[in-house]
Design an enzyme around this catalytic site. Structure first.
Site, PDB file in Angstrom:
ATOM      1  N   LYS A 115      54.267 -32.046  66.067  1.00 17.97           N
ATOM      2  CA  LYS A 115      53.590 -30.844  66.581  1.00 17.97           C
ATOM      3  C   LYS A 115      52.375 -30.570  67.996  1.00 17.97           C
ATOM      4  CE  LYS A 115      55.232 -28.787  62.484  1.00 17.97           C
ATOM      5  NZ  LYS A 115      54.664 -28.342  60.438  1.00 17.97           N
ATOM      6  N   LYS A 197      68.972 -33.706  63.772  1.00 17.90           N
ATOM      7  CA  LYS A 197      68.719 -33.485  62.732  1.00 17.90           C
ATOM      8  C   LYS A 197      69.273 -31.913  62.647  1.00 17.90           C
ATOM      9  CE  LYS A 197      66.107 -32.651  59.190  1.00 17.90           C
ATOM     10  NZ  LYS A 197      64.567 -33.089  58.438  1.00 17.90           N
ATOM     11  N   LYS A 200      65.406 -25.819  61.891  1.00 19.76           N
ATOM     12  CA  LYS A 200      65.669 -24.544  62.061  1.00 19.76           C
ATOM     13  C   LYS A 200      65.158 -23.778  63.071  1.00 19.76           C
ATOM     14  CE  LYS A 200      62.543 -25.099  58.102  1.00 19.76           C
ATOM     15  NZ  LYS A 200      60.948 -24.722  57.537  1.00 19.76           N
TER      16      LYS A 200
END
Ligand code: TRP
Length: 335
Positions: A115, A197, A200
């Protein structure tokens, strides 16, 4: 919560739109888990603000996510459903636990590194503290079990380490939580790039099927899913990652196993196969979406559920926090 069953804790952040990957990996299991455990399901809005959020969206998504929990079968008479920021003990315990977490170990957390690389303009202390807040979530409720996918394993380890550290310095205070590791369908991949993956926040929205997608959108995304060379519908994640991902999705939504699914589709072309998977997903999402919408139209009911959840959670959380404050030597006014 009568205390006879083990305590299970899970939370989801109200960020972005949840995908069928989140449903399969997390939400789908909650209906059944709540029968076997005393479960708490939280909307982790305090975690969400470690990345800058639009306030109106955050507020709306918080309520929407709580409604989704219920639409997926969580029963507020059996489980505690609440919003993290409504129980101030999370922030309070987080502060104490911060003094039992080391800067070095936080810097080494995979998610923090990822992040920080992604949000270079806002590497805030909260982002680094994310795992400690998560430890506070879990430890406040004397949690026995935390359902975890791969990406959250390191966070659970830290929660266990912090609990053990505290228990060793003082006396047994926190239950040391275990992970409940999910087997099948724990990882659903992107439809346009099955090496990644399903996320979102993917760059290509066609690769992710959102729980809010309408029937036509769901089917269109599956029709466009990348398949692999050859024409056989066979489960082989290394040679046929696209087909294998679709088979996993199909099995997750039907409850069938891979060999049953392979037999069912044998001889069909990729086009028919993709359409069949898309239709089954759309069929299974329809009742959830219907209930989700119905609940969102009943704000008074949802607020009632969240207020009751907050009160129940706060009662449990206060018990643990009082113990912690006593053990560390925080002065308490008598009477
Ligand atoms: N970090 C979790 C996620 O992004 C959400 C979360 C917050 C959580 N607190 C938790 C999960 C406590 C389990 C237990 O998925």
């Amino acid at each position: 919560m009568e205390g006879a069953k083990k305590i299970l804790y899970s939370a989801v952040q109200p960020t972005n739109n949840l995908t069928i990957g989140n449903y399969i990996g997390t939400l789908r299991g909650w209906r059944e888990l709540q029968e076997n455990y005393d479960a708490l399901f939280a909307v982790a809005n305090m975690h969400a603000i470690t990345v800058r959020q639009d306030p109106a969206e955050l507020r709306a998504r918080t309520l929407s996510l709580a409604a989704l929990f219920l639409a997926c079968g969580v029963d507020p008479d059996k489980s505690i459903v609440y919003v993290q920021s409504h129980v101030k003990e999370h922030a309070e315990l987080c502060w104490v636990l911060n003094t039992f977490a080391y800067v070095g170990e936080m810097e080494r957390m995979t998610q923090f590194k990822d992040k920080s690389a992604k949000h270079t303009e806002n590497i805030n202390m909260g982002l680094m503290d994310y795992p400690v807040l998560m430890a506070a979530d879990i430890l406040l409720y004397q949690t026995d079990l935390v359902p975890v996918g791969l990406d959250q394993r390191q966070h659970l380890e830290i929660a266990r380490d912090i609990a053990q550290r505290f228990n060793n310095i003082y006396s047994p205070t926190f239950k040391v939580p275990e992970g409940l590791f999910l087997k099948v369908g724990a990882k659903i991949n992107d439809l346009t790039d099955p090496s990644k993956k399903m996320s979102k926040s993917a760059e290509n929205p066609n690769g992710s099927v959102f729980l809010s997608d309408d029937r036509d959108t769901v089917i269109r995304k599956f029709k466009r899913a990348v398949t692999d060379s050859g024409s056989e519908i066979k489960y082989d994640p290394s040679e046929k990652p696209g087909v294998s991902n679709l088979l996993e999705i199909y099995c997750a939504f039907t409850g069938k196993n891979i060999s049953e699914a392979e037999a069912e589709f044998s001889g069909l072309g990729y086009g028919e196969f993709k359409l069949a998977v898309g239709e089954i997903v759309a069929d299974k999402l329809a009742p959830i979406q219907g209930e989700w919408k119905r609940l969102l139209d009943d704000r008074a009911y949802l607020d009632g559920v969240l207020a009751a959840g907050r009160d129940k959670a706060a009662g449990l959380a206060r018990r643990t926090l009082s113990k912690v404050y006593r053990k560390i030597g925080f002065y308490d006014i008598k009477g």
